[in-house]
Design a protein around this motif. Structure first.
Motif, PDB file in Angstrom:
ATOM      1  N   CYS A 156       0.795  -1.234   0.000  1.00  0.00           N
ATOM      2  CA  CYS A 156       0.000   0.000   0.000  1.00  0.00           C
ATOM      3  C   CYS A 156       0.824   1.280   0.000  1.00  0.00           C
ATOM      4  N   VAL A 157       2.128   1.172   0.239  1.00  0.00           N
ATOM      5  CA  VAL A 157       2.916   2.382   0.415  1.00  0.00           C
ATOM      6  C   VAL A 157       2.974   3.223  -0.864  1.00  0.00           C
ATOM      7  N   LEU A 158       3.046   2.577  -2.027  1.00  0.00           N
ATOM      8  CA  LEU A 158       3.128   3.350  -3.276  1.00  0.00           C
ATOM      9  C   LEU A 158       1.829   4.081  -3.596  1.00  0.00           C
ATOM     10  N   PRO A 159       0.654   3.410  -3.584  1.00  0.00           N
ATOM     11  CA  PRO A 159      -0.575   4.177  -3.862  1.00  0.00           C
ATOM     12  C   PRO A 159      -0.845   5.278  -2.840  1.00  0.00           C
ATOM     13  N   LEU A 160      -0.528   5.040  -1.572  1.00  0.00           N
ATOM     14  CA  LEU A 160      -0.754   6.088  -0.581  1.00  0.00           C
ATOM     15  C   LEU A 160       0.229   7.236  -0.737  1.00  0.00           C
ATOM     16  N   SER A 161       1.447   6.950  -1.206  1.00  0.00           N
ATOM     17  CA  SER A 161       2.394   8.040  -1.456  1.00  0.00           C
ATOM     18  C   SER A 161       1.887   8.943  -2.575  1.00  0.00           C
ATOM     19  N   GLY A 189       0.917   4.922   4.762  1.00  0.00           N
ATOM     20  CA  GLY A 189       0.919   6.325   4.362  1.00  0.00           C
ATOM     21  C   GLY A 189       1.962   7.164   5.060  1.00  0.00           C
ATOM     22  N   LEU A 190       2.641   6.599   6.050  1.00  0.00           N
ATOM     23  CA  LEU A 190       3.559   7.436   6.827  1.00  0.00           C
ATOM     24  C   LEU A 190       5.011   7.427   6.375  1.00  0.00           C
ATOM     25  N   PRO A 191       5.670   6.267   6.178  1.00  0.00           N
ATOM     26  CA  PRO A 191       7.124   6.315   5.926  1.00  0.00           C
ATOM     27  C   PRO A 191       7.539   7.102   4.697  1.00  0.00           C
ATOM     28  N   ALA A 192       6.941   6.819   3.537  1.00  0.00           N
ATOM     29  CA  ALA A 192       7.333   7.513   2.315  1.00  0.00           C
ATOM     30  C   ALA A 192       6.992   8.992   2.386  1.00  0.00           C
ATOM     31  N   SER A 193       5.837   9.320   2.974  1.00  0.00           N
ATOM     32  CA  SER A 193       5.450  10.725   3.099  1.00  0.00           C
ATOM     33  C   SER A 193       6.412  11.472   4.014  1.00  0.00           C
ATOM     34  N   VAL A 212      18.325   7.492  -1.281  1.00  0.00           N
ATOM     35  CA  VAL A 212      17.175   7.534  -2.181  1.00  0.00           C
ATOM     36  C   VAL A 212      16.619   8.953  -2.264  1.00  0.00           C
ATOM     37  N   SER A 213      16.417   9.588  -1.111  1.00  0.00           N
ATOM     38  CA  SER A 213      15.873  10.947  -1.096  1.00  0.00           C
ATOM     39  C   SER A 213      16.820  11.929  -1.784  1.00  0.00           C
ATOM     40  N   HIS A 214      18.126  11.704  -1.628  1.00  0.00           N
ATOM     41  CA  HIS A 214      19.108  12.603  -2.239  1.00  0.00           C
ATOM     42  C   HIS A 214      19.192  12.387  -3.749  1.00  0.00           C
ATOM     43  N   THR A 215      19.034  11.136  -4.198  1.00  0.00           N
ATOM     44  CA  THR A 215      19.193  10.816  -5.615  1.00  0.00           C
ATOM     45  C   THR A 215      17.989  11.258  -6.443  1.00  0.00           C
ATOM     46  N   ALA A 216      16.790  11.086  -5.905  1.00  0.00           N
ATOM     47  CA  ALA A 216      15.572  11.426  -6.659  1.00  0.00           C
ATOM     48  C   ALA A 216      15.434  12.938  -6.796  1.00  0.00           C
ATOM     49  N   THR A 217      15.305  13.428  -8.029  1.00  0.00           N
ATOM     50  CA  THR A 217      15.130  14.857  -8.265  1.00  0.00           C
ATOM     51  C   THR A 217      13.678  15.227  -8.538  1.00  0.00           C
ATOM     52  N   HIS A 218      12.805  14.242  -8.683  1.00  0.00           N
ATOM     53  CA  HIS A 218      11.377  14.483  -8.877  1.00  0.00           C
ATOM     54  C   HIS A 218      10.632  13.292  -8.288  1.00  0.00           C
ATOM     55  N   GLY A 219       9.349  13.466  -8.022  1.00  0.00           N
ATOM     56  CA  GLY A 219       8.546  12.380  -7.479  1.00  0.00           C
ATOM     57  C   GLY A 219       9.187  11.740  -6.261  1.00  0.00           C
ATOM     58  N   ARG A 220       9.626  12.574  -5.319  1.00  0.00           N
ATOM     59  CA  ARG A 220      10.357  12.030  -4.167  1.00  0.00           C
ATOM     60  C   ARG A 220       9.493  11.087  -3.334  1.00  0.00           C
ATOM     61  N   ALA A 221       8.203  11.377  -3.237  1.00  0.00           N
ATOM     62  CA  ALA A 221       7.334  10.487  -2.471  1.00  0.00           C
ATOM     63  C   ALA A 221       7.304   9.100  -3.106  1.00  0.00           C
ATOM     64  N   GLN A 222       7.257   9.039  -4.450  1.00  0.00           N
ATOM     65  CA  GLN A 222       7.253   7.740  -5.120  1.00  0.00           C
ATOM     66  C   GLN A 222       8.605   7.041  -4.975  1.00  0.00           C
ATOM     67  N   ARG A 255      -0.870  14.598  -3.846  1.00  0.00           N
ATOM     68  CA  ARG A 255      -2.035  15.430  -4.160  1.00  0.00           C
ATOM     69  C   ARG A 255      -2.549  16.187  -2.937  1.00  0.00           C
ATOM     70  N   PHE A 256      -2.627  15.515  -1.788  1.00  0.00           N
ATOM     71  CA  PHE A 256      -3.276  16.116  -0.624  1.00  0.00           C
ATOM     72  C   PHE A 256      -2.304  16.612   0.442  1.00  0.00           C
ATOM     73  N   GLY A 257      -1.030  16.327   0.275  1.00  0.00           N
ATOM     74  CA  GLY A 257      -0.041  16.858   1.210  1.00  0.00           C
ATOM     75  C   GLY A 257       0.516  15.793   2.138  1.00  0.00           C
ATOM     76  N   ARG A 258       1.785  15.975   2.497  1.00  0.00           N
ATOM     77  CA  ARG A 258       2.466  14.986   3.336  1.00  0.00           C
ATOM     78  C   ARG A 258       1.855  14.957   4.750  1.00  0.00           C
ATOM     79  N   ARG A 259       1.684  16.111   5.347  1.00  0.00           N
ATOM     80  CA  ARG A 259       1.206  16.146   6.728  1.00  0.00           C
ATOM     81  C   ARG A 259      -0.206  15.579   6.842  1.00  0.00           C
ATOM     82  N   THR A 260      -1.056  15.901   5.868  1.00  0.00           N
ATOM     83  CA  THR A 260      -2.435  15.398   5.895  1.00  0.00           C
ATOM     84  C   THR A 260      -2.465  13.871   5.853  1.00  0.00           C
ATOM     85  N   LEU A 261      -1.678  13.292   4.952  1.00  0.00           N
ATOM     86  CA  LEU A 261      -1.710  11.841   4.820  1.00  0.00           C
ATOM     87  C   LEU A 261      -1.075  11.163   6.031  1.00  0.00           C
ATOM     88  N   MET A 262       0.014  11.722   6.547  1.00  0.00           N
ATOM     89  CA  MET A 262       0.632  11.122   7.725  1.00  0.00           C
ATOM     90  C   MET A 262      -0.324  11.133   8.911  1.00  0.00           C
TER      91      MET A 262
END
Length: 438
Positions: free
Chosen positions: A94-99, A147-151, A358-368, A104-111
């Motif tokens: 579930c982590v990918l669809p929730l990310s 919904g929490l770790p990736a966000s 991972v966070s440092h390498t990704a330049t777009h779609g960091r949540a994904q 769309r709705f924001g990191r804090r909201t989903l966490m």
């Protein structure tokens, strides 16, 4: 995203034209992202630390109690282990669809939503009438926690300055280790007196407090740009991440490290409650105090990377984990404890290094990008818990240790391949520059 594009452009400009110290200072002053000592950084660090505590306390709430769960329901170690594997497997799925929802709705909201549902389910877990219902509730709980770790990783990548990112992620991972430790230690002693149901109920109440404090403390995001929920856009983003060789290696490394950790800590309770040790449940739960070592090693990952580099730190983490696995084969309680200390230190250092990379390498779609890492990581946990229990049933403790050593050798092989690939690229680039110069 516009914000990501502007940061990438700024980075290219910096490479093309070196800045003077005055220009660098001015650029840092203009950067409104959080940094140590700056406004909101302590609140953010504490909030995500507490979120990490709640996540791991809930996710692994039954792991130290598996011998009691087995006895209570008349189940084998392999069957009872699904109360752990089911939760981590659901999180992985579930982590990918929730990310995507967080884009769309924001990191804090989903966490916040994830923690709310997870703690509500956690309060129902003690009332499960049979093993099937218990596993079902744990699956639901794991799905909610997805919904929490990736966000959280994406929130940090957007809201924290790059130089402080590894340290900030290390603190979040440290919260994971504290949650994993406290849930198991507290649960072990409560279970010894009042049973596993009282233990998981207490962990649920602790998670409620952590979730409430998290929501009150976490600063509102200032650099989040809403993305699209279109499936094609999501598929393109995921495809671009999976096409990146470095990200692929990091995902597999995270899964292999977690496979070792999941296997060892799922089985250790059975190992220590059986002869020749025959330890009571409270003492077995207290074994998880070694998670404090993980708190230190994950928080120190930033300094290790600065000194040894990413690959050097991964080699050190793999070597430390292997040494711990081999020591744990010695049938002496103190030596086994030392082995667990080394396994824990190596795992958390490796996980903090891989996840921050991972966070440092990704330049777009960091949540994904973070979601893919978390998915691989928790697949490793789910497989480790299930296969580790099977290996224990088939070959005893030595079978579980053998599985762990094989996984760590996989980490070393992948890291060696990354080192070779990097050297090959540097040689090719040097040859191309030499040809161009002539």
């Amino acid at each position: 995203m516009p914000a990501a594009s502007s940061r990438a452009a700024a980075s290219r400009d910096a490479v093309a034209a070196p800045r003077s110290p005055e220009d660098t200072a001015a650029a840092e002053a203009a950067d409104t992202r959080m940094s140590p000592g700056g406004p909101g950084y302590r609140r953010m660090s504490l909030a995500l630390f507490l979120a990490g505590v709640a996540t791991f306390a809930l996710l692994y709430s039954t792991q130290a109690l598996l011998p009691l769960v087995s006895a209570g329901f008349g189940a084998s170690a392999s069957a009872a282990s699904w109360t752990v594997s089911g939760a981590t497997g659901a999180l992985a799925l579930c982590v990918l669809p929730l990310s995507a929802l967080s884009e769309r709705f924001g990191r804090r909201t989903l966490m916040t939503a994830s923690l709310t549902v997870a703690v509500a389910v956690g309060l129902l877990v003690p009332f499960a009438p049979n093993l099937g219902v218990l596993i079902g509730l744990r699956v639901l709980q794991g799905a909610a926690l997805a919904g929490l770790p990736a966000s959280a990783m994406a929130y940090l990548a957007e809201e924290v300055r790059p130089k402080a990112l590894v340290t900030a992620i290390g603190l979040f991972v440290a919260g994971n280790s504290i949650g994993g430790m406290s849930g198991r230690v507290i649960g072990g002693w409560i279970a010894q007196e009042w049973g596993w149901r009282a233990a998981v109920g207490t962990i649920g109440v602790i998670a409620v407090v952590c979730a409430a404090a998290f929501r009150l403390l976490l600063p509102a995001p200032r650099h989040f740009t809403p993305g699209s929920l279109r499936p094609r856009a999501l598929a393109r983003t995921v495809g671009s991440h999976l096409a990146n060789p470095l990200l692929r290696r990091l995902y597999v490394i995270g899964a292999l490290f977690m496979l070792v950790f999941g296997a060892v800590y799922t089985v250790i309770g059975y190992r220590l409650t059986a002869a020749p040790f025959s330890l009571p449940q409270g003492i077995v739960g207290s074994i998880f105090l070694v998670y404090l070592v993980g708190t230190v090693s994950s928080a120190a990952a930033g300094k290790l990377v600065a000194r040894l580099g990413r690959r050097g730190t991964l080699y050190l983490a793999a070597g430390t984990t292997t040494a711990g696995l081999l020591l744990a084969l010695v049938p002496h309680l103190l030596v086994i404890l030392l082995g667990l200390v080394l396994i824990t230190a190596g795992f958390f250092a490796g996980h903090a290094t891989a996840s921050s990379s991972v966070s440092h390498t990704a330049t777009h779609g960091r949540a994904q990008a973070s979601a893919l890492y978390q998915s691989a990581y928790y697949i490793g946990s789910s497989v480790g818990s299930a296969v580790g229990a099977v290996a224990f049933h088939a070959g005893g403790w030595a079978g579980t240790v053998g599985l762990g050593v094989a996984a760590v050798l996989g980490v070393v092989a992948i890291t060696l391949w990354g080192t070779y690939a990097a050297r090959t690229r540097r040689r090719s680039a040097g040859a191309a520059e030499a040809v161009a110069a002539h």
